[in-house]
Motif scaffolding. Structure first.
Motif, PDB file in Angstrom:
ATOM      1  N   ALA A 187       9.999  16.391   3.259  1.00  0.00           N
ATOM      2  CA  ALA A 187       9.129  17.179   2.594  1.00  0.00           C
ATOM      3  C   ALA A 187       9.628  17.919   1.525  1.00  0.00           C
ATOM      4  CB  ALA A 187       8.514  18.194   3.760  1.00  0.00           C
ATOM      5  N   ALA A 190       5.331  19.423  -4.384  1.00  0.00           N
ATOM      6  CA  ALA A 190       4.761  18.410  -5.044  1.00  0.00           C
ATOM      7  C   ALA A 190       4.697  18.695  -6.671  1.00  0.00           C
ATOM      8  CB  ALA A 190       3.115  18.449  -4.722  1.00  0.00           C
ATOM      9  N   THR A 193       9.339  18.568  -7.354  1.00  0.00           N
ATOM     10  CA  THR A 193      10.319  17.401  -7.318  1.00  0.00           C
ATOM     11  C   THR A 193       9.937  16.255  -8.104  1.00  0.00           C
ATOM     12  OG1 THR A 193       9.972  17.964  -5.051  1.00  0.00           O
ATOM     13  CG2 THR A 193      11.059  16.068  -5.258  1.00  0.00           C
ATOM     14  N   ARG A 198      12.179  11.668  -4.838  1.00  0.00           N
ATOM     15  CA  ARG A 198      11.276  11.879  -3.673  1.00  0.00           C
ATOM     16  C   ARG A 198      11.569  10.940  -2.632  1.00  0.00           C
ATOM     17  NH1 ARG A 198       5.429  13.722  -5.583  1.00  0.00           N
ATOM     18  NH2 ARG A 198       6.020  15.104  -7.126  1.00  0.00           N
ATOM     19  N   ASP A 200       9.157   9.926  -0.240  1.00  0.00           N
ATOM     20  CA  ASP A 200       7.713  10.100   0.280  1.00  0.00           C
ATOM     21  C   ASP A 200       7.307   9.141   1.190  1.00  0.00           C
ATOM     22  OD1 ASP A 200       4.921  10.291   0.136  1.00  0.00           O
ATOM     23  OD2 ASP A 200       4.655  10.654  -1.860  1.00  0.00           O
ATOM     24  N   SER A 201       7.087   9.632   2.504  1.00  0.00           N
ATOM     25  CA  SER A 201       6.630   8.883   3.616  1.00  0.00           C
ATOM     26  C   SER A 201       5.394   8.094   3.462  1.00  0.00           C
ATOM     27  CB  SER A 201       6.748   9.753   4.858  1.00  0.00           C
ATOM     28  OG  SER A 201       5.689  10.588   4.934  1.00  0.00           O
ATOM     29  N   ALA A 203       4.100   7.142   0.543  1.00  0.00           N
ATOM     30  CA  ALA A 203       4.111   5.937  -0.412  1.00  0.00           C
ATOM     31  C   ALA A 203       5.049   4.881   0.291  1.00  0.00           C
ATOM     32  CB  ALA A 203       4.936   6.348  -1.652  1.00  0.00           C
ATOM     33  N   THR A 231      -0.693  12.267   8.236  1.00  0.00           N
ATOM     34  CA  THR A 231       0.528  12.418   7.259  1.00  0.00           C
ATOM     35  C   THR A 231       0.886  13.910   7.923  1.00  0.00           C
ATOM     36  OG1 THR A 231      -0.797  13.643   5.620  1.00  0.00           O
ATOM     37  CG2 THR A 231      -0.159  11.315   5.244  1.00  0.00           C
ATOM     38  N   ILE A 239       4.822  17.015  -0.234  1.00  0.00           N
ATOM     39  CA  ILE A 239       5.203  15.667  -0.135  1.00  0.00           C
ATOM     40  C   ILE A 239       5.272  15.367   1.600  1.00  0.00           C
ATOM     41  CG2 ILE A 239       7.135  13.965  -0.527  1.00  0.00           C
ATOM     42  CD1 ILE A 239       7.686  15.285  -2.938  1.00  0.00           C
ATOM     43  N   THR A 243       4.561  10.103   7.959  1.00  0.00           N
ATOM     44  CA  THR A 243       3.459   9.149   8.175  1.00  0.00           C
ATOM     45  C   THR A 243       3.315   8.437   9.419  1.00  0.00           C
ATOM     46  OG1 THR A 243       3.351   9.671   5.647  1.00  0.00           O
ATOM     47  CG2 THR A 243       1.835   7.874   6.911  1.00  0.00           C
TER      48      THR A 243
END
Ligand code: GLV
Ligand code: MN
Ligand code: MN
Length: 382
Positions: A187, A190, A193, A198, A200-201, A203, A231, A239, A243
């Motif tokens: 995390a 947004a 970063t 990142r 990012d779970s 994405a 999420t 972020i 997920t």
């Protein structure tokens, strides 16, 4: 569930059935035969449904069973009929389907009872909270005199509509696997970063989901669905650290389904590795493809012919309690045409004339079985 139990129990009691709710929350209504030691035919379907559902998936099969008893007009058959309204067929709350029908084949084990819902409530706790007694689990199991299970259900697809036919005999029910996958990243803010720093779970999960679709399109007969994405923490300006997604994989051939589960989970690991994420894959359920009983299938065909219709034979892509019952009891299904081929949606429907035909067909079937020595003297179960 309590409300529908109350409503349907009342209808069944008026028809001369003895009603109980078993330890897994299935409604069980016994319409006795003239003889104490007679065999028994189960007729049923499930009473639960999916979120934002239609009005027919499941409950229509239970209401049709009630209509058949009503059609007997008090007459007793040389076999008993038990109407069953199964609980938890869809697997919405615990992620595991067929919980009610597993009770009838003695497969409600410790692992299943410890399965937890989104709020952390275990199946064991939910059963107790509903006022049921797990020490009576053995009484939920089918007895030795149960020689058949019959389930009416909407087709939930376009096949019968395209053929212009009202009813079909189901030959087999495709196997299915259900899994949970959790992509974990880090995390972060947004706004601050940079994109290349990142983890990012969301994405990562999104990339994998499009691969699932591509793979399923490439393999004939394969269907794979990611039906739920969650999420955490789930805020616009964060972020997501985690997920969680579900995966549902089905194919008529078990070997293909198992190979594809392997391919798709390996693919999730590869996406996660490349993006510096981790992924945890856990199986919720794996159910083999199940053949329906040929004797009952032939009897259904004959009953469909008697009402002047052409019996179509098909396999089911949707799962049904019949695939669980078939472990212990010769099982059969009759599909009713689904207008528009739509299901698991409020647009799901059924034609009144097709329901009338299903009742007519069912009554012929009950008569046929009443004079079929192969059914009345069946000595072994599936
Ligand atoms: C039941 O509706 C299933 O998911 O097949
Ligand atoms: Mn369903
Ligand atoms: Mn159903």
């Amino acid at each position: 569930m309590r409300d529908i139990h109350r409503e349907i129990s009342e209808w069944l009691r008026h028809l001369g059935a003895t009603v109980r709710i078993d330890a897994v929350g299935n409604l069980r209504a016994l319409y006795p035969s003239g003889h104490a030691s007679a065999p028994c035919l189960l007729i049923g379907s499930h009473l639960d449904t999916v979120p934002n559902a239609g009005a027919f998936d499941g409950v229509l099969g239970v209401v049709l069973a009630v209509a058949l008893l009503q059609g007997l007009d008090g007459r007793r058959l040389p076999y008993a009929v038990e109407v069953v309204g199964f609980s938890e067929e869809e697997g919405v709350r615990f992620g595991v389907p067929f919980i009610g029908s597993r009770g009838l084949v003695g497969r409600v084990d410790v692992q299943l009872l410890e399965t937890r819902d989104e709020r952390g409530v275990s199946l064991r706790e939910a059963i107790a909270a509903f006022g049921l007694n797990l020490s009576e689990l053995a009484d939920a199991e089918v007895r030795d005199n149960v020689f058949g299970y019959l389930e009416f259900h909407i087709e939930q697809g376009p096949v019968l509509e395209n053929l212009g036919l009202p009813l079909a005999v189901v030959e087999a029910i495709s196997g299915q696997s259900r899994l949970d996958l959790t992509f974990a990243g880090r995390a972060n803010h947004a706004g601050t970063t940079p994109m290349d720093l990142r983890f990012d779970s969301v994405a990562g999960a999104a990339e994998w989901i499009t691969t699932v679709e591509r793979e399923a399109r490439a393999v004939p007969g394969l269907v794979a669905t990611v039906g739920s994405v969650e999420t955490r923490p789930g805020a616009t300006n964060v972020i997501a650290a985690e997920t969680r997604v579900t995966l549902d994989v089905r194919h008529r051939e078990d070997a293909v389904r198992m190979r594809e589960v392997e391919t798709l989970t390996n693919c999730a690991r590869e996406v996660a590795r490349r993006r510096g994420l981790s992924v945890n894959c856990s199986s919720r359920m794996a159910q083999k493809t199940v053949a329906m009983d040929p004797f009952l299938g032939a009897q259904i065909e004959e009953a469909i012919r008697k009402i002047g219709c052409k019996p179509h034979r098909m396999s089911s892509g949707a799962g049904h309690d019949a695939m669980i019952l078939a472990e212990k009891v010769p099982s059969a299904m009759i599909f009713l045409r689904s207008p528009g081929g739509i299901s698991h949606d409020p647009a799901e429907t059924v034609a009144v004339e097709d329901v009338e035909k299903a009742i007519e067909c069912g009554l012929h079937l009950l008569e046929q079985l009443a004079s079929a020595p192969e059914f009345l003297t069946r000595t072994c179960r599936a």
